[in-house]
Design a protein around this motif. Structure first.
Motif, PDB file in Angstrom:
ATOM      1  N   ALA A 102       0.847  -1.183   0.000  1.00 35.41           N
ATOM      2  CA  ALA A 102       0.000   0.000   0.000  1.00 35.41           C
ATOM      3  C   ALA A 102       0.885   1.236   0.000  1.00 35.41           C
ATOM      4  N   TYR A 103       0.589   2.197  -0.863  1.00 36.69           N
ATOM      5  CA  TYR A 103       1.284   3.483  -0.874  1.00 36.69           C
ATOM      6  C   TYR A 103       0.394   4.477  -0.127  1.00 36.69           C
ATOM      7  N   VAL A 104       0.844   4.904   1.046  1.00 40.77           N
ATOM      8  CA  VAL A 104      -0.037   5.638   1.952  1.00 40.77           C
ATOM      9  C   VAL A 104       0.696   6.843   2.547  1.00 40.77           C
ATOM     10  N   PRO A 105      -0.049   7.821   3.083  1.00 37.90           N
ATOM     11  CA  PRO A 105       0.581   8.962   3.766  1.00 37.90           C
ATOM     12  C   PRO A 105       1.394   8.498   4.975  1.00 37.90           C
ATOM     13  N   THR A 106       2.308   9.352   5.396  1.00 33.49           N
ATOM     14  CA  THR A 106       3.225   9.007   6.476  1.00 33.49           C
ATOM     15  C   THR A 106       2.502   8.544   7.734  1.00 33.49           C
ATOM     16  N   GLN A 107       1.440   9.239   8.140  1.00 30.80           N
ATOM     17  CA  GLN A 107       0.726   8.868   9.364  1.00 30.80           C
ATOM     18  C   GLN A 107       0.096   7.487   9.235  1.00 30.80           C
ATOM     19  N   VAL A 108      -0.450   7.196   8.067  1.00 36.91           N
ATOM     20  CA  VAL A 108      -1.061   5.882   7.855  1.00 36.91           C
ATOM     21  C   VAL A 108       0.030   4.808   7.866  1.00 36.91           C
ATOM     22  N   ARG A 109       1.185   5.129   7.302  1.00 38.14           N
ATOM     23  CA  ARG A 109       2.319   4.199   7.334  1.00 38.14           C
ATOM     24  C   ARG A 109       2.718   3.896   8.788  1.00 38.14           C
ATOM     25  N   GLN A 110       2.670   4.889   9.637  1.00 34.16           N
ATOM     26  CA  GLN A 110       2.972   4.682  11.054  1.00 34.16           C
ATOM     27  C   GLN A 110       1.948   3.762  11.710  1.00 34.16           C
ATOM     28  N   HIS A 119       5.905  -3.720   6.861  1.00 31.98           N
ATOM     29  CA  HIS A 119       6.439  -4.221   5.587  1.00 31.98           C
ATOM     30  C   HIS A 119       5.392  -4.222   4.479  1.00 31.98           C
ATOM     31  N   TRP A 120       4.133  -3.964   4.809  1.00 29.52           N
ATOM     32  CA  TRP A 120       3.084  -3.945   3.792  1.00 29.52           C
ATOM     33  C   TRP A 120       2.782  -2.542   3.277  1.00 29.52           C
ATOM     34  N   ALA A 121       3.504  -1.527   3.741  1.00 22.21           N
ATOM     35  CA  ALA A 121       3.186  -0.156   3.345  1.00 22.21           C
ATOM     36  C   ALA A 121       4.441   0.641   3.027  1.00 22.21           C
ATOM     37  N   VAL A 122       4.315   1.511   2.047  1.00 19.62           N
ATOM     38  CA  VAL A 122       5.371   2.462   1.677  1.00 19.62           C
ATOM     39  C   VAL A 122       4.778   3.855   1.814  1.00 19.62           C
ATOM     40  N   ARG A 123       5.477   4.725   2.543  1.00 15.59           N
ATOM     41  CA  ARG A 123       4.929   6.063   2.755  1.00 15.59           C
ATOM     42  C   ARG A 123       5.109   6.927   1.520  1.00 15.59           C
ATOM     43  N   THR A 124       4.190   7.845   1.332  1.00 17.10           N
ATOM     44  CA  THR A 124       4.262   8.797   0.225  1.00 17.10           C
ATOM     45  C   THR A 124       4.500  10.183   0.806  1.00 17.10           C
ATOM     46  N   ASP A 125       5.549  10.824   0.346  1.00 17.30           N
ATOM     47  CA  ASP A 125       5.877  12.177   0.784  1.00 17.30           C
ATOM     48  C   ASP A 125       6.872  12.727  -0.232  1.00 17.30           C
TER      49      ASP A 125
END
Length: 224
Positions: A102-110, A119-125
């Motif tokens: 999942a490519y998600v905002p930093t807070q969602v990645r946290q 390991h299932w998420a990559v932050r977008t910024d």
């Protein structure tokens, strides 16, 4: 059934053995210093894909990119990915317990990380722009040796003349007579028969053609 694959998708997922950018700190130095074709050679010889925690994660994974033909050309010619790697299908990935990140905002990645699913998420910024990788990940068992490869959809190479190193076949012959024997303990003149890795012999081979920016596909066994 996995459902239909649209033109922006691919049923084939590629683990590149070389790409631009830094390595995660978890990758050992002996792997970092290898050339992409050397890493591929080691994978084919061992039939094992080693994985390490990606940036921002603690779980070791093997990473793949979903790359239709036009996107594959973009990754190689624009993004600095090396045309060397192994290819599996979506079915193989999902059957082994992997999936798309999942490519998600930093807070969602946290939030993913706090749930033990980092390991299932990559932050977008602005400093984390990796959506072009179209990444899929195969998480590995803690303490395991890696993902054992029972079969591949294809092998990607950047040089039509390249061949992997020969490996032992488990068969032994007397080098003087050519007769089969049972190893050096039984006969000092015995030597193990070597051949190209089984994965190479049984897989489709994709040769990257720089001029046309496409891959030329060769049926299994034709480049042995």
């Amino acid at each position: 059934m996995l459902g239909p694959i649209g033109p922006a998708q691919s049923d084939e997922l590629i683990h590149f053995t070389g790409k631009g950018g830094a390595f995660p700190a978890s990758v050992p130095e002996e792997i970092r210093r290898l050339q992409p074709q050397e890493r591929l050679d080691a994978i084919l010889a061992s039939a094992v894909l080693k994985g390490f925690p990606p940036f921002g994660a603690t779980r070791a994974c093997v990473c793949f990119s979903e790359s239709p033909p036009e996107h594959l050309a973009y990754l190689i010619t624009v993004c600095g990915f090396a045309p060397w790697g192994v290819v599996i299908t979506r079915g193989q990935m999902l059957g082994a317990g992997g999936g798309a990140v999942a490519y998600v905002p930093t807070q969602v990645r946290q939030d993913f990380a706090q749930a033990g699913l980092g390991h299932w998420a990559v932050r977008t910024d602005t400093d984390s722009m990796w959506m072009h990788e179209r990444e899929w990940r195969l998480p590995l068992r803690p303490g395991g040796e890696g993902a054992k490869l029972g079969g591949l959809a294809a092998i990607l190479i950047g040089d039509a003349a390249w061949r992997p190193s020969l490996v032992g076949t488990g068969n032994w012959v007397n080098r003087s007579t050519g007769e089969r024997c049972f190893g050096p303990d039984a006969d000092p003149y015995c030597e193990e028969v070597e051949d190209l890795p089984e994965l190479w012999q049984r897989s489709e081979i994709w040769v990257w053609d720089k001029a046309s920016q496409t891959v030329v596909r060769h049926a299994p066994g034709t480049l042995c």
